[in-house]
Design an enzyme around this catalytic site. Sequence first.
Site, short mmCIF file in Angstrom:
data_model
loop_
_atom_site.label_atom_id
_atom_site.label_comp_id
_atom_site.label_asym_id
_atom_site.label_seq_id
_atom_site.Cartn_x
_atom_site.Cartn_y
_atom_site.Cartn_z
N GLU A 49 -0.51 -9.75 -1.12
CA GLU A 49 -1.95 -10.06 -1.04
C GLU A 49 -2.77 -10.09 -2.58
OE1 GLU A 49 -3.60 -8.64 3.53
OE2 GLU A 49 -2.54 -7.14 1.88
N ALA A 108 0.82 -1.12 0.02
CA ALA A 108 0.01 -0.02 0.04
C ALA A 108 0.73 1.47 -0.06
CB ALA A 108 -0.84 -0.05 1.25
N GLY A 141 0.38 -5.28 0.56
CA GLY A 141 -0.64 -5.66 -0.57
C GLY A 141 -0.43 -6.06 -1.72
N GLU A 170 3.42 -5.87 7.49
CA GLU A 170 2.31 -4.68 8.23
C GLU A 170 2.47 -4.50 9.53
OE1 GLU A 170 0.26 -5.86 4.40
OE2 GLU A 170 1.60 -6.92 6.10
#
Length: 260
Positions: free
Chosen positions: A114, A67, A111, A134
């Site tokens: 993911e 992210a 992300g 994270e």
Amino acid sequence: MQNYQNLEINRKGRLAYIVINRPELRNALNFETLQEIVAALNELRGDDSVGVVVFTGKGEKSFAAGADISQLKKKTALDVFKPGGMQEVYDLIEMYDKPTIAMVNGFALGGGCELALACDIRVASANAKFGLPELNLAIIPSAGGTQRLARVVGKGKALEMILTGKMIDGDEAYRIGLVSEVVAPEDLVAKTEEVADKILAKGPLAVKLAKLAVLAGFETDQRTGLLIEKLAQAVLFSTEDKNEGTSAFLEKRKPEFASK
């Protein structure tokens, strides 16, 4: 075709590449990029010439490094529930009606990891790096990382990666089952397209229903999953493609599927 600021959409035969095009930021995934991914998927859904969608990152260093931290810093509790977030976008990818492949060409962190997990198949370069860091930011993976990673590699390995922030390379990712293929960087495109070609050679309706049966069945008990499988097969038994596939096999020729 729509104009994209953070993506490139490249077509090659029946393949469509969605390329995250922010190499100066290691292809970080900001909100605008996520919205463009949704728009690209919607555009490609209506294109019958596209049979497989490949996700990758621009350049040789990063698939997607996670992210955009500058946007993440501003998030509040209620932002988690707003539409268009990363978890929602990745759910769309997972349930997309065309097969998806993550072609991981470098860092796939947070992300980005993911995103790869949301795809049906993952093919990695040997220099790829996977991780969910994270917890270093005092948050958790929340775009499916706590759920999909455990389902793919097992609870123990998922907890190790998430709790320690451990980063693994392509070879270890292959060893634990996170990716299905790992190759030298110069062979990544060829291997990805080889995998895609094998899918494209199959009956397209069967591909779609096989994916549906696996995903829907995985979320329920085996008996219900078997019923889903049976119903999917009943649909396929009524198609022209089934007749073409069986006839081609018996006649020792290449089938010509019409998605009917």
